[in-house]
Design a protein around this motif. Structure first.
Motif, PDB file in Angstrom:
ATOM      1  N   ASN A  78       0.816  -1.217   0.000  1.00 59.48           N
ATOM      2  CA  ASN A  78       0.000   0.000   0.000  1.00 59.48           C
ATOM      3  C   ASN A  78       0.850   1.267   0.000  1.00 59.48           C
ATOM      4  O   ASN A  78       0.609   2.175  -0.805  1.00 59.48           O
ATOM      5  N   PRO A  79       1.860   1.384   0.897  1.00 57.42           N
ATOM      6  CA  PRO A  79       2.698   2.596   0.879  1.00 57.42           C
ATOM      7  C   PRO A  79       3.392   2.824  -0.459  1.00 57.42           C
ATOM      8  O   PRO A  79       3.486   3.965  -0.930  1.00 57.42           O
ATOM      9  N   VAL A  80       3.879   1.749  -1.076  1.00 58.86           N
ATOM     10  CA  VAL A  80       4.584   1.908  -2.357  1.00 58.86           C
ATOM     11  C   VAL A  80       3.617   2.369  -3.441  1.00 58.86           C
ATOM     12  O   VAL A  80       3.910   3.302  -4.206  1.00 58.86           O
ATOM     13  N   VAL A  81       2.446   1.747  -3.517  1.00 61.07           N
ATOM     14  CA  VAL A  81       1.473   2.125  -4.542  1.00 61.07           C
ATOM     15  C   VAL A  81       1.018   3.569  -4.350  1.00 61.07           C
ATOM     16  O   VAL A  81       0.939   4.352  -5.313  1.00 61.07           O
ATOM     17  N   ARG A 106       0.308  -5.603  -9.151  1.00 66.51           N
ATOM     18  CA  ARG A 106       0.154  -5.334 -10.581  1.00 66.51           C
ATOM     19  C   ARG A 106       0.041  -3.833 -10.849  1.00 66.51           C
ATOM     20  O   ARG A 106       0.585  -3.326 -11.833  1.00 66.51           O
ATOM     21  N   GLU A 107      -0.649  -3.107  -9.965  1.00 65.10           N
ATOM     22  CA  GLU A 107      -0.747  -1.659 -10.141  1.00 65.10           C
ATOM     23  C   GLU A 107       0.615  -1.001  -9.978  1.00 65.10           C
ATOM     24  O   GLU A 107       0.966  -0.064 -10.718  1.00 65.10           O
ATOM     25  N   ALA A 108       1.394  -1.487  -9.014  1.00 68.93           N
ATOM     26  CA  ALA A 108       2.739  -0.948  -8.816  1.00 68.93           C
ATOM     27  C   ALA A 108       3.588  -1.163 -10.070  1.00 68.93           C
ATOM     28  O   ALA A 108       4.316  -0.258 -10.507  1.00 68.93           O
ATOM     29  N   ALA A 113       6.050   1.165 -14.875  1.00 68.12           N
ATOM     30  CA  ALA A 113       6.249   1.151 -16.333  1.00 68.12           C
ATOM     31  C   ALA A 113       5.856   2.487 -16.947  1.00 68.12           C
ATOM     32  O   ALA A 113       6.552   3.013 -17.823  1.00 68.12           O
ATOM     33  N   ASP A 114       4.745   3.065 -16.472  1.00 71.92           N
ATOM     34  CA  ASP A 114       4.281   4.355 -17.012  1.00 71.92           C
ATOM     35  C   ASP A 114       5.273   5.479 -16.728  1.00 71.92           C
ATOM     36  O   ASP A 114       5.415   6.408 -17.524  1.00 71.92           O
ATOM     37  N   LEU A 139       7.629  -6.026  -1.597  1.00 78.31           N
ATOM     38  CA  LEU A 139       7.701  -4.866  -2.484  1.00 78.31           C
ATOM     39  C   LEU A 139       8.342  -3.689  -1.759  1.00 78.31           C
ATOM     40  O   LEU A 139       7.993  -3.388  -0.616  1.00 78.31           O
ATOM     41  N   ALA A 140       9.275  -3.023  -2.418  1.00 77.86           N
ATOM     42  CA  ALA A 140       9.948  -1.859  -1.833  1.00 77.86           C
ATOM     43  C   ALA A 140      10.330  -0.893  -2.946  1.00 77.86           C
ATOM     44  O   ALA A 140      10.630  -1.298  -4.070  1.00 77.86           O
TER      45      ALA A 140
END
Length: 314
Positions: A78-81, A106-108, A113-114, A139-140
């Motif tokens: 959550n924090p990363v996204v 997947r959103e991250a 990528a964007d 994830l980080a």
């Protein structure tokens, strides 16, 4: 006798008594080259040399930009996204091998990528070693060290925009989320920069970046060794310094300095303004409250004051 150097007239003497026969000795040494001509800037008597020395001296005395130190980590899905959504600058995104591919992951990946952020896969043990203590959930995100502006340059930002300076100074606010909220409000209400003390105060950490919602990339944040001295420098530059205080003698709606060059000082969460900072302020301003027992934290108080100043400047 042949070869007898003592024979009269065998060797011709010069006026100084040195032999001049042949091309060796002193004459040969005189014919040796002295190497290429030095560049103008390397010749001490030349104007170019003096100009170069002055430039070197100016570069040596100019204050260096400070950074927040080493790069930091934002960990957890959550924090990363949320950080990627808010535009927090990220050097790289790290995912551990075997991490469950849920919607947040997947959103991250899509946000990275964007934004052109590189994605690296590492082992779980390597991830644990990199981020240290904390639950990273596979994830980080690695964010760069923040580069602070020079406090004196914030007035120049206003001059470039042909506007009256509006600078927010923060007096020992230790909660990075409060600092991030102040930076976000400063950017939203047209301030030209934020000044924070170098010691005993929150800096531009990952938490401050996140709370600022990316505003720290749009407004300069400066560090100063001595906040009181910096406020006096702003006063000498023509700014009025106004501090927020619960017992301020002027109510915020009655502030008549809002339209001129202004520095707004926000105190710490619990103690408010320090004594020296309060004594340096030209005015202490209070925010009227319905219940005198209630108080606002630093982030909210800064937002209310900046909104009132913005309305007065319209």
């Amino acid at each position: 006798m042949a070869g007898n150097s003592q024979r009269k007239g065998a060797i011709k003497k010069s006026g100084k008594g040195n032999p001049t026969a042949g091309s060796g000795g002193r004459v040969k040494r005189g014919l040796e080259g002295k190497g290429p001509t030095p560049k103008a800037k390397d010749r001490e008597y030349h104007k170019a040399h003096k100009v170069a020395k002055r430039a070197e001296k100016a570069a040596a005395t100019k204050p260096k930009r400070r950074t927040s130190g080493d790069a930091e980590w934002i960990i957890g899905r959550n924090p990363v996204v949320e950080s990627l959504r808010e535009g927090v600058p990220v050097n790289a995104l790290y995912v551990s091998e075997g991490a469950e591919r849920d919607n947040r992951l997947r959103e991250a990946f899509q946000l990275a990528a964007d934004k052109g952020i590189k994605l690296l896969e590492v082992t779980k043990s390597e991830m644990d070693r990199m981020v240290g203590a904390g639950v990273h959930q596979g994830l980080a995100a690695r964010i760069p060290a923040y580069e602070y502006a020079h406090a004196d340059d914030l007035i120049d930002v206003a001059a470039v925009n042909a506007e009256q300076p509006l600078i927010v100074a923060v007096d020992h606010v230790t909660d990075p989320r409060n600092l991030g909220a102040i930076i976000r409000s400063a950017a939203g209400f047209g301030a030209h920069g934020v000044v924070i003390p170098e010691r005993r105060a929150a800096g531009m950490t990952a938490a401050a970046w996140k709370t600022s919602a990316g505003a720290a990339a749009r407004i300069p944040v400066a560090q100063t060794v001595n906040l009181t001295r910096q406020l006096k420098a702003y006063q000498q530059a023509g700014c009025m310094v106004v501090g927020l205080a619960a017992d301020g003698e002027v109510s915020l709606p009655d502030l008549d300095l809002a339209t001129g060059p202004l520095v707004l000082v926000v105190g710490s969460e619990g103690d408010g303004l320090s004594r020296l900072v309060a004594e340096t302020c030209d005015q202490l301003v209070s925010i009227p409250m319905a219940n005198h027992l209630e108080s606002l934290n630093a982030g909210v108080a800064a937002s209310v004051a900046l909104y009132a100043i913005s309305e007065a400047r319209r």
